[in-house]
Enzyme design. Structure first.
Site, PDB file in Angstrom:
ATOM      1  N   LYS A  12       0.822  -1.213   0.000  1.00 15.02           N
ATOM      2  CA  LYS A  12       0.000   0.000   0.000  1.00 15.02           C
ATOM      3  C   LYS A  12       0.861   1.270   0.000  1.00 15.02           C
ATOM      4  O   LYS A  12       2.083   1.205   0.227  1.00 15.02           O
ATOM      5  CB  LYS A  12      -0.945  -0.037   1.211  1.00 15.02           C
ATOM      6  CG  LYS A  12      -1.978  -1.185   1.136  1.00 15.02           C
ATOM      7  CD  LYS A  12      -2.968  -1.120   2.299  1.00 15.02           C
ATOM      8  CE  LYS A  12      -4.008  -2.229   2.219  1.00 15.02           C
ATOM      9  NZ  LYS A  12      -5.024  -2.117   3.296  1.00 15.02           N
TER      10      LYS A  12
ATOM     11  N   TYR B 216     -12.271  -2.248  -3.930  1.00 14.60           N
ATOM     12  CA  TYR B 216     -12.810  -2.431  -2.579  1.00 14.60           C
ATOM     13  C   TYR B 216     -14.337  -2.364  -2.551  1.00 14.60           C
ATOM     14  O   TYR B 216     -14.923  -2.043  -1.505  1.00 14.60           O
ATOM     15  CB  TYR B 216     -12.203  -1.390  -1.634  1.00 14.60           C
ATOM     16  CG  TYR B 216     -10.828  -1.764  -1.101  1.00 14.60           C
ATOM     17  CD1 TYR B 216     -10.659  -2.914  -0.321  1.00 14.60           C
ATOM     18  CD2 TYR B 216      -9.716  -0.975  -1.341  1.00 14.60           C
ATOM     19  CE1 TYR B 216      -9.414  -3.263   0.190  1.00 14.60           C
ATOM     20  CE2 TYR B 216      -8.454  -1.316  -0.831  1.00 14.60           C
ATOM     21  CZ  TYR B 216      -8.324  -2.463  -0.067  1.00 14.60           C
ATOM     22  OH  TYR B 216      -7.105  -2.809   0.450  1.00 14.60           O
TER      23      TYR B 216
ATOM     24  N   ASN C  23      -2.044   0.413   6.635  1.00 11.89           N
ATOM     25  CA  ASN C  23      -1.574  -0.857   7.201  1.00 11.89           C
ATOM     26  C   ASN C  23      -0.710  -1.685   6.254  1.00 11.89           C
ATOM     27  O   ASN C  23      -0.696  -2.908   6.316  1.00 11.89           O
ATOM     28  CB  ASN C  23      -2.738  -1.654   7.799  1.00 11.89           C
ATOM     29  CG  ASN C  23      -3.759  -2.084   6.756  1.00 11.89           C
ATOM     30  OD1 ASN C  23      -3.636  -1.747   5.595  1.00 11.89           O
ATOM     31  ND2 ASN C  23      -4.745  -2.844   7.187  1.00 11.89           N
TER      32      ASN C  23
ATOM     33  N   HIS D 215      -2.090  -5.413   1.476  1.00 10.58           N
ATOM     34  CA  HIS D 215      -3.363  -6.103   1.256  1.00 10.58           C
ATOM     35  C   HIS D 215      -3.054  -7.520   0.802  1.00 10.58           C
ATOM     36  O   HIS D 215      -2.092  -7.734   0.067  1.00 10.58           O
ATOM     37  CB  HIS D 215      -4.183  -5.410   0.155  1.00 10.58           C
ATOM     38  CG  HIS D 215      -5.273  -6.287  -0.386  1.00 10.58           C
ATOM     39  ND1 HIS D 215      -6.501  -6.388   0.213  1.00 10.58           N
ATOM     40  CD2 HIS D 215      -5.285  -7.163  -1.429  1.00 10.58           C
ATOM     41  CE1 HIS D 215      -7.233  -7.274  -0.450  1.00 10.58           C
ATOM     42  NE2 HIS D 215      -6.520  -7.759  -1.450  1.00 10.58           N
TER      43      HIS D 215
ATOM     44  N   GLU E 104      -9.538 -10.654  -7.734  1.00 10.30           N
ATOM     45  CA  GLU E 104      -8.569  -9.571  -7.520  1.00 10.30           C
ATOM     46  C   GLU E 104      -7.384  -9.669  -8.481  1.00 10.30           C
ATOM     47  O   GLU E 104      -6.883  -8.649  -8.960  1.00 10.30           O
ATOM     48  CB  GLU E 104      -8.088  -9.593  -6.068  1.00 10.30           C
ATOM     49  CG  GLU E 104      -9.180  -9.183  -5.096  1.00 10.30           C
ATOM     50  CD  GLU E 104      -8.753  -9.253  -3.637  1.00 10.30           C
ATOM     51  OE1 GLU E 104      -9.598  -8.948  -2.773  1.00 10.30           O
ATOM     52  OE2 GLU E 104      -7.582  -9.595  -3.356  1.00 10.30           O
TER      53      GLU E 104
HETATM   54  P1  RTP Z   1      -6.984  -6.019   3.172  1.00 11.29           P
HETATM   55  O1  RTP Z   1      -8.312  -6.352   2.524  1.00 11.29           O
HETATM   56  O2  RTP Z   1      -6.485  -4.632   2.849  1.00 11.29           O
HETATM   57  O3  RTP Z   1      -5.964  -7.091   2.921  1.00 11.29           O
HETATM   58  O4  RTP Z   1      -7.159  -6.029   4.755  1.00 11.29           O
HETATM   59  P2  RTP Z   1      -7.970  -7.029   5.639  1.00 11.29           P
HETATM   60  O5  RTP Z   1      -8.537  -8.148   4.808  1.00 11.29           O
HETATM   61  O6  RTP Z   1      -7.082  -7.397   6.776  1.00 11.29           O
HETATM   62  O7  RTP Z   1      -9.145  -6.113   6.175  1.00 11.29           O
HETATM   63  P3  RTP Z   1     -10.595  -5.824   5.530  1.00 11.29           P
HETATM   64  O8  RTP Z   1     -11.611  -6.134   6.572  1.00 11.29           O
HETATM   65  O9  RTP Z   1     -10.723  -6.484   4.195  1.00 11.29           O
HETATM   66  O10 RTP Z   1     -10.561  -4.255   5.351  1.00 11.29           O
HETATM   67  C1  RTP Z   1      -9.933  -3.663   4.226  1.00 11.29           C
HETATM   68  C2  RTP Z   1      -9.102  -2.495   4.674  1.00 11.29           C
HETATM   69  O11 RTP Z   1      -9.959  -1.486   5.172  1.00 11.29           O
HETATM   70  C3  RTP Z   1      -9.333  -0.810   6.251  1.00 11.29           C
HETATM   71  N1  RTP Z   1     -10.145  -0.933   7.438  1.00 11.29           N
HETATM   72  N2  RTP Z   1     -10.351   0.057   8.240  1.00 11.29           N
HETATM   73  N3  RTP Z   1     -11.215   1.695  10.356  1.00 11.29           N
HETATM   74  C4  RTP Z   1     -11.582   0.431  10.328  1.00 11.29           C
HETATM   75  O12 RTP Z   1     -12.290  -0.071  11.165  1.00 11.29           O
HETATM   76  C5  RTP Z   1     -11.118  -0.382   9.232  1.00 11.29           C
HETATM   77  N4  RTP Z   1     -11.403  -1.655   9.041  1.00 11.29           N
HETATM   78  C6  RTP Z   1     -10.767  -2.001   7.902  1.00 11.29           C
HETATM   79  C7  RTP Z   1      -8.001  -1.460   6.484  1.00 11.29           C
HETATM   80  O13 RTP Z   1      -6.993  -0.673   5.853  1.00 11.29           O
HETATM   81  C8  RTP Z   1      -8.135  -2.796   5.810  1.00 11.29           C
HETATM   82  O14 RTP Z   1      -6.892  -3.279   5.379  1.00 11.29           O
HETATM   83 MG    MG Z   2      -9.677  -7.828   3.070  1.00 14.48          MG
END
Ligand code: RTP
Ligand code: MG
Length: 141
Positions: A11, A51, A114, A117, A128
């Site tokens: 990212k 997204y 973070n 991804h 994706e």
């Molecule tokens: P990613 O898709 O980026 O690999 O991350 P992830 O599966 O660990 O998390 P996901 O639930 O898919 O959420 C996508 C991205 O959204 C941001 N996020 N912000 N503020 C919040 O509560 C929150 N929750 C998620 C994060 O940057 C996350 O990577």
């Molecule tokens: Mg995710």
């Protein structure tokens, strides 16, 4: 165990920190191969499309703003159990909860910025990967 492909994105925060190489080295050390890669500045529409599953979530706009704040490094990783292995290397979404030694523990600042991804399932990985790469741009070896 099955050979899988997964989409990884380094990212904007980690790209800005000049950490592409350090992060890719972790994938390679864990036995994942980079079989496609490109540095790309996402448009707003591209980030929103990528997204789209999170469209209704309260963090969606911040997430899109962040993802277009600078170039990202998109890659296809291939190897045994690649989807779960990549998620394990990444660590928890919130870097404060990420296990020591994971990419997010070492490179991420916040739940928004973070660092990486990774696809979360075979179905999402296929969608994706196709979002960024044609099959002719992916080179298994
Ligand atoms: P990613 O898709 O980026 O690999 O991350 P992830 O599966 O660990 O998390 P996901 O639930 O898919 O959420 C996508 C991205 O959204 C941001 N996020 N912000 N503020 C919040 O509560 C929150 N929750 C998620 C994060 O940057 C996350 O990577
Ligand atoms: Mg995710």
């Amino acid at each position: 165990m099955a050979i899988e492909r997964t989409l990884s994105i380094i990212k904007p925060d980690a790209v800005a920190k000049n950490a592409i190489g350090q992060i890719v080295a972790r994938f390679e050390a864990a036995g994942l191969k980079v079989v496609a890669a490109r540095l790309v500045q996402l448009s707003r529409a591209e980030a929103e499309g990528f997204y789209a599953v999170h469209k209704e979530r309260p963090f969606f706009n911040d997430l899109v703003e962040f993802m277009i704040s600078g170039p990202v490094f998109v890659q296809v990783l291939e190897g045994e159990n690649a989807i779960a292995k990549n998620r394990e290397l990444m660590g928890a979404t919130n870097p404060k909860e990420a296990a020591p030694g994971t990419i997010r523990a070492d490179f991420a600042e916040s739940i928004d910025a973070n660092a990486v991804h990774g696809s979360d399932a075979p179905e999402t990985a296929a969608v994706e990967i196709a979002y960024f790469f044609a099959e002719t741009e992916i080179h298994s070896r």
